[in-house]
Write a protein that holds these residues in place. Structure first.
Motif, PDB file in Angstrom:
ATOM      1  N   ASN A   1      -4.615  27.264  27.634  1.00 47.80           N
ATOM      2  CA  ASN A   1      -6.065  27.099  27.623  1.00 47.80           C
ATOM      3  C   ASN A   1      -6.374  25.775  26.941  1.00 47.80           C
ATOM      4  N   GLU A   2      -6.515  24.704  27.750  1.00 49.63           N
ATOM      5  CA  GLU A   2      -6.616  23.364  27.177  1.00 49.63           C
ATOM      6  C   GLU A   2      -8.008  22.989  26.696  1.00 49.63           C
ATOM      7  N   LEU A   3      -9.053  23.344  27.416  1.00 48.78           N
ATOM      8  CA  LEU A   3     -10.379  22.821  27.111  1.00 48.78           C
ATOM      9  C   LEU A   3     -11.388  23.863  26.641  1.00 48.78           C
ATOM     10  N   GLU A   4     -11.205  25.106  27.000  1.00 52.86           N
ATOM     11  CA  GLU A   4     -12.162  26.138  26.588  1.00 52.86           C
ATOM     12  C   GLU A   4     -11.865  26.607  25.169  1.00 52.86           C
ATOM     13  N   PRO A   5     -12.871  26.696  24.297  1.00 56.49           N
ATOM     14  CA  PRO A   5     -12.622  27.132  22.921  1.00 56.49           C
ATOM     15  C   PRO A   5     -12.263  28.606  22.849  1.00 56.49           C
ATOM     16  N   CYS A   6     -11.447  28.942  21.861  1.00 56.94           N
ATOM     17  CA  CYS A   6     -11.049  30.338  21.678  1.00 56.94           C
ATOM     18  C   CYS A   6     -12.208  31.165  21.144  1.00 56.94           C
ATOM     19  N   CYS A   7     -12.961  30.601  20.204  1.00 59.56           N
ATOM     20  CA  CYS A   7     -14.087  31.301  19.587  1.00 59.56           C
ATOM     21  C   CYS A   7     -15.378  30.631  20.023  1.00 59.56           C
ATOM     22  N   ILE A   8     -16.265  31.397  20.625  1.00 60.05           N
ATOM     23  CA  ILE A   8     -17.481  30.820  21.195  1.00 60.05           C
ATOM     24  C   ILE A   8     -18.630  31.812  21.070  1.00 60.05           C
ATOM     25  N   GLY A   9     -19.851  31.274  20.940  1.00 58.86           N
ATOM     26  CA  GLY A   9     -21.024  32.133  20.847  1.00 58.86           C
ATOM     27  C   GLY A   9     -21.265  32.904  22.134  1.00 58.86           C
ATOM     28  N   VAL A  10     -21.886  34.063  22.011  1.00 56.25           N
ATOM     29  CA  VAL A  10     -22.143  34.888  23.196  1.00 56.25           C
ATOM     30  C   VAL A  10     -23.152  34.225  24.131  1.00 56.25           C
ATOM     31  N   SER A  11     -23.887  33.241  23.607  1.00 50.68           N
ATOM     32  CA  SER A  11     -24.764  32.415  24.438  1.00 50.68           C
ATOM     33  C   SER A  11     -24.886  31.055  23.764  1.00 50.68           C
ATOM     34  N   SER A  12     -25.583  30.142  24.405  1.00 57.74           N
ATOM     35  CA  SER A  12     -25.701  28.784  23.864  1.00 57.74           C
ATOM     36  C   SER A  12     -26.477  28.741  22.547  1.00 57.74           C
ATOM     37  N   LYS A  13     -27.153  29.824  22.200  1.00 57.08           N
ATOM     38  CA  LYS A  13     -27.929  29.873  20.953  1.00 57.08           C
ATOM     39  C   LYS A  13     -27.035  30.131  19.737  1.00 57.08           C
ATOM     40  N   TYR A  14     -25.853  30.640  19.990  1.00 56.90           N
ATOM     41  CA  TYR A  14     -25.003  31.085  18.885  1.00 56.90           C
ATOM     42  C   TYR A  14     -23.678  30.314  18.861  1.00 56.90           C
ATOM     43  N   PHE A  15     -22.952  30.493  17.785  1.00 59.37           N
ATOM     44  CA  PHE A  15     -21.683  29.776  17.628  1.00 59.37           C
ATOM     45  C   PHE A  15     -20.681  30.642  16.892  1.00 59.37           C
ATOM     46  N   CYS A  16     -19.458  30.178  16.843  1.00 57.85           N
ATOM     47  CA  CYS A  16     -18.370  30.927  16.207  1.00 57.85           C
ATOM     48  C   CYS A  16     -18.711  31.222  14.749  1.00 57.85           C
ATOM     49  N   GLY A  17     -18.548  32.484  14.360  1.00 61.22           N
ATOM     50  CA  GLY A  17     -18.790  32.892  12.980  1.00 61.22           C
ATOM     51  C   GLY A  17     -20.206  33.348  12.702  1.00 61.22           C
ATOM     52  N   MET A  18     -21.103  33.221  13.658  1.00 64.62           N
ATOM     53  CA  MET A  18     -22.509  33.543  13.424  1.00 64.62           C
ATOM     54  C   MET A  18     -22.774  35.035  13.561  1.00 64.62           C
ATOM     55  N   LEU A  19     -23.541  35.571  12.613  1.00 62.49           N
ATOM     56  CA  LEU A  19     -23.928  36.981  12.617  1.00 62.49           C
ATOM     57  C   LEU A  19     -25.446  37.100  12.731  1.00 62.49           C
ATOM     58  N   MET A  20     -25.900  38.148  13.394  1.00 64.94           N
ATOM     59  CA  MET A  20     -27.322  38.470  13.459  1.00 64.94           C
ATOM     60  C   MET A  20     -27.450  39.938  13.086  1.00 64.94           C
ATOM     61  N   GLU A  21     -27.981  40.173  11.873  1.00 60.61           N
ATOM     62  CA  GLU A  21     -28.103  41.544  11.359  1.00 60.61           C
ATOM     63  C   GLU A  21     -26.755  42.254  11.417  1.00 60.61           C
TER      64      GLU A  21
END
Length: 356
Positions: free
Chosen positions: A290-310
């Protein structure tokens, strides 16, 4: 009749001694650096070399899960699932990881024997959109440690500095300007200031300075997302990366030519770009599929790796980080850094550190 046993014995001795010379020669090559061991490593720059300076109490994804899931098994302040470039350079130098500047008040004096890291995530040569101290300020921190006698002249006898910087400068520039107008002039100013900074590090006592060039920014996930992680943005690579790296190489070459002792290079460009491109072209060699796709990614463009909502994870992690080159939208995985480091070793790109 006695001549032949003597001849055979003579030939055996000659071959035996010849074999010993060959073995010793290989041994000298393999363990060349042990003759002049590096005792201290000082680190300056951004998240590619930051091993925990960022304040964990603030907005710091690197101190949140799933960062550090591969190494050390929990978040450690590194922007990766595991190790970053500093870890692998320290491994090569056979130096334990240097203490983080932000934790200097909490470590025993003997823990400073390996050096210190002044690198902060988000930093740049100049001020960026992030809060990390820029490189000039990091060197100010270093100078203050010297003035306070934390490090003395004897600490620099066999010392090396690692510098990784400029990516955030370009991210800041393109975000603020929205165009490439004036970019060549800005790149020149970034390289010129970088050279001033590394000269200052050297003048403060560090014997050799390793300067990482830019990796192919157009291949980072935040650039390849527009192609669904299928291809690199060659415009970014050509307009920014190639020009920056060319100017940096030329400036460092000129800097070394000005040194009276031409037997060794005191400033060394670490060709991260070439190593990344090699890994991208030969991923299977390093068990990366897997060369270009990140392993950890937000469930949508609004979020990012490590982000929590409630307390709900707003990200997803791939099943096997060891098969991915990139961890999040802008940082390599542990496996990615290891592959790049392996390529650097194969190309003997680090050998100049030990040339005296």
């Amino acid at each position: 009749m006695d001549f032949f046993p003597f001849l055979l014995s003579f030939i055996f001795i000659i071959l035996h001694l010849s074999g010993q010379r060959v073995v010793r020669g290989e041994d000298d090559i393999q363990h060349h650096h042990h003759k002049e061991p590096i005792t201290k490593l000082f680190v300056f720059g951004d998240s590619y070399v930051d091993t925990g300076n960022l304040n964990k109490k603030g907005f710091a994804p690197s101190w949140k899960q799933p960062y550090g899931v591969t190494f050390p098994g929990k978040p450690s302040g590194r922007f990766s699932d595991g190790r970053v470039l500093t870890d692998y350079i320290a491994e090569y130098l056979n130096v334990k990881l240097p203490a983080s500047y932000s934790k200097r008040e909490y470590v025993a004096p003997h823990q400073l024997k390996n050096g210190m890291s002044f690198a902060f995530c988000g930093t740049g040569v100049f001020e960026t959109l992030n809060q990390g101290p820029n490189m000039t300020t990091q060197i100010d921190f270093f100078q203050k440690e010297i003035e306070d006698k934390v490090f003395t002249a004897s600490d620099f006898i066999n010392s090396v500095a690692l510098v990784s910087v400029a990516i955030n400068d370009y991210n800041c520039y393109t975000t603020k300007n929205g165009s490439i107008e004036g970019l060549p002039s800005f790149i020149s100013s970034v390289v010129n200031q970088t050279i001033k900074n590394v000269i200052r590090i050297k003048e403060l006592g560090v014997k050799k300075v390793i300067i990482s060039n830019l990796l192919p920014l157009g291949c980072l996930p935040y650039e390849t997302t527009l192609s669904s992680f299928k291809q690199c943005n060659e415009t970014t690579n050509n307009l920014i990366v190639t020009y920056h790296n060319t100017l940096l190489t030329e400036a460092v070459k000129k800097l070394n030519q000005q040194i009276e002792d031409h037997s060794s290079s005191l400033f060394i460009v670490l060709d991260i770009y070439d190593s990344f491109m090699w890994v991208l072209k030969h991923p299977s060699t390093y068990n990366i599929n897997n060369e270009l796709e990140p392993c950890c990614i937000g469930v949508s463009s609004k979020y990012f790796c490590g982000m929590l909502m409630e307390k709900v994870k707003m990200y997803k992690v791939c099943e096997n980080p060891e098969s991915a080159l990139f961890w999040d939208m802008g940082h390599p995985t542990d496996a990615g850094w290891h592959a790049v480091y392996t390529r650097l070793r194969i190309m003997n790109a680090l050998e100049n550190i030990y040339d005296h």
